[in-house]
Design an enzyme around this catalytic site. Sequence first.
Site, PDB file in Angstrom:
ATOM      1  N   ASP A 217       0.718  -1.224   0.054  1.00  0.00           N
ATOM      2  CA  ASP A 217       0.092   0.146  -0.083  1.00  0.00           C
ATOM      3  C   ASP A 217       0.930   1.260   0.102  1.00  0.00           C
ATOM      4  OD1 ASP A 217      -2.334  -1.298   0.171  1.00  0.00           O
ATOM      5  OD2 ASP A 217      -2.434  -1.483   2.321  1.00  0.00           O
TER       6      ASP A 217
ATOM      7  N   ASP B 256      -6.777  -1.443  -4.614  1.00  0.00           N
ATOM      8  CA  ASP B 256      -7.851  -1.163  -3.559  1.00  0.00           C
ATOM      9  C   ASP B 256      -8.859  -0.111  -4.213  1.00  0.00           C
ATOM     10  OD1 ASP B 256      -6.648  -2.676  -1.904  1.00  0.00           O
ATOM     11  OD2 ASP B 256      -5.564  -0.975  -0.883  1.00  0.00           O
TER      12      ASP B 256
END
Length: 171
Positions: free
Chosen positions: A117, A136
């Site tokens: 991330d 995401d």
Amino acid sequence: MLALLFGVAVVALGLDALTKIIVVDQLEGEPPVEVFGGLLYLDVLRNPGAAFSLATGMTWLLALLAIAVVGVIIWLAPKLRSPGWAVGLGLVLGGACGNLADRIFRAPGPLQGHVVDFLSVLAPGGAVWPVFNIADSCIVVGGVLVVLLSLLGRDYDGTVHRRKKAAENNS
């Protein structure tokens, strides 16, 4: 619709993989990079869990869930007759494959890998909003599109359900 579904999925997966390769190579271990005057920060974190770092001890289960989502979308694909659904499910498919690839191929090992991330909104380290990635984003946008289409009465097979007027329902 198959070409649209898989085309969107390939683009989403490609963008996710490319951005993860670049940020790991260029930014991992470095301080966060401020972008757009602090609206966004590039801050590399490894996430063993799901969104909002939930289920951090269940990485293998999250990988199996992603495999199930991919399987359901592939099973549903030949029945698609709606361009909107093809785009929405293509985004979900590409995003699920992107994070699944991390879970399979990244450390600490197969079905236990941590997702990369790197996008943090308004502050580094997820202080305001959890850190996320392109996969995401694709999953969320695709999911919202599918829900919106459902609420509008548009099914994956191209049928449109019109709501009857309230007066007709009360008769």
